[in-house]
Write an enzyme that holds these catalytic residues in place. Structure first.
Site, PDB file in Angstrom:
ATOM      1  N   SER A  22      -5.059   4.967  -6.252  1.00 58.95           N
ATOM      2  CA  SER A  22      -4.081   4.310  -5.385  1.00 58.95           C
ATOM      3  C   SER A  22      -4.767   3.384  -4.393  1.00 58.95           C
ATOM      4  O   SER A  22      -5.883   3.659  -3.938  1.00 58.95           O
ATOM      5  CB  SER A  22      -3.289   5.371  -4.613  1.00 58.95           C
ATOM      6  OG  SER A  22      -2.501   4.777  -3.601  1.00 58.95           O
ATOM      7  N   TYR A  24      -2.880  12.434   0.651  1.00 58.06           N
ATOM      8  CA  TYR A  24      -2.740  11.736  -0.624  1.00 58.06           C
ATOM      9  C   TYR A  24      -3.950  10.841  -0.889  1.00 58.06           C
ATOM     10  O   TYR A  24      -4.527  10.854  -1.983  1.00 58.06           O
ATOM     11  CB  TYR A  24      -1.458  10.902  -0.617  1.00 58.06           C
ATOM     12  CG  TYR A  24      -1.246  10.072  -1.855  1.00 58.06           C
ATOM     13  CD1 TYR A  24      -0.883  10.665  -3.054  1.00 58.06           C
ATOM     14  CD2 TYR A  24      -1.386   8.689  -1.813  1.00 58.06           C
ATOM     15  CE1 TYR A  24      -0.665   9.900  -4.194  1.00 58.06           C
ATOM     16  CE2 TYR A  24      -1.169   7.911  -2.940  1.00 58.06           C
ATOM     17  CZ  TYR A  24      -0.811   8.523  -4.137  1.00 58.06           C
ATOM     18  OH  TYR A  24      -0.603   7.760  -5.261  1.00 58.06           O
TER      19      TYR A  24
END
Length: 258
Positions: free
Chosen positions: A151, A161
């Site tokens: 990501s 995350y």
């Protein structure tokens, strides 16, 4: 004379995790199937995986829907066996399944340890278990392709995350070195802000973060999952034979943000 660039996946067998409707995984499954691969659409939501596979089969493409818990080694092995039994082998693995919108977003030391472990189990350990399971079958076929979904939020990591996703980059580069002699390439795609169901839940319309991103992203702050189809095909088709250990940033220039 320059040879024609080969983008075909005819005769290849691919597994895509996190392939239920509404996410990037569905787009990945459709992309690989359209290029000629037989695709196993895998997801913890078995009904969703079955739906995407049925849609592909209705379009005349080869697909299989399968439920899987990527944090459970036995479930992962069952998925691998089902793939080999149905299609005869495995050539491509796309480790797309992940937790995002439901993860702790505050200071990381305020995150409950059980939540931390769950995030690592799904976003990192799941990719490890899937890879460990399919590699012997790739070696039997003389090589393979592994694509991990990281990501733009990992560069730099500023959330739980992001931590899981930068750890996945480390797994990517390590495996690329380990598996290179077996002709197995290992790369990662780092998407920016994608308008998937999870992306919309994380950054809803009208949110302050969405407006801020529009100001700092170089070209385009948000994109549909289909914008990732070309990069995936590059990393899985013969055209990308000489690419391994790389992170491909597909984010409209988000990586350049100040």
């Amino acid at each position: 004379m320059t040879e024609t660039v080969n983008w075909s996946l005819e005769g290849k067998v691919a597994i895509v995790t996190g392939a239920a409707p509404g996410g990037i995984g569905e787009t990945y499954a459709r992309t690989l199937a359209a290029a000629g691969a037989a695709v196993v659409c895998a997801d913890v939501r078995d009904d969703g995986a079955q739906k995407v596979a049925a849609d592909l089969e209705e379009a005349g493409l080869q697909a299989l829907g399968a439920g899987v818990d990527i944090t459970d080694p036995e479930s992962v092995e069952a998925l691998t066996r089902a793939t080999v039994e149905r299609f005869g082998g495995i050539d491509i693995l796309v480790n797309n399944a992940a937790l995002m919108a439901t993860l702790h977003r505050g200071p990381v030391l305020e995150c409950a340890y059980d939540h931390w472990k769950l995030a690592m189990d799904v976003n990192l350990n799941g990719a490890y278990l899937m890879t460990r399971s399919v590699v012997p079958h790739m070696r039997e076929r003389g090589g393979g392709r592994i694509v991990n979904q990281t990501s733009g939020g990992a560069f730099p990591a500023a959330t739980l995350y992001g931590i899981t996703k930068i750890a996945l980059v480390g797994l990517t580069t390590t495996l690329a070195r380990d598996l290179g002699p077996s002709r197995i390439t290992v790369n990662a795609i780092a998407p920016g802000l994608v308008e998937s169901e999870a992306g919309k839940a994380l950054v809803p319309e009208g949110s302050a973060f969405r407006e801020a991103m529009k100001r700092v992203v170089a070209m385009q702050a948000f994109a549909a999952p289909e914008e990732l189809a070309g990069p995936l095909l590059l990393l899985t088709a013969p055209a990308g034979n000489w690419i391994t250990g790389q992170v491909l940033h597909v984010d409209g220039g988000w990586i350049l943000r100040p």
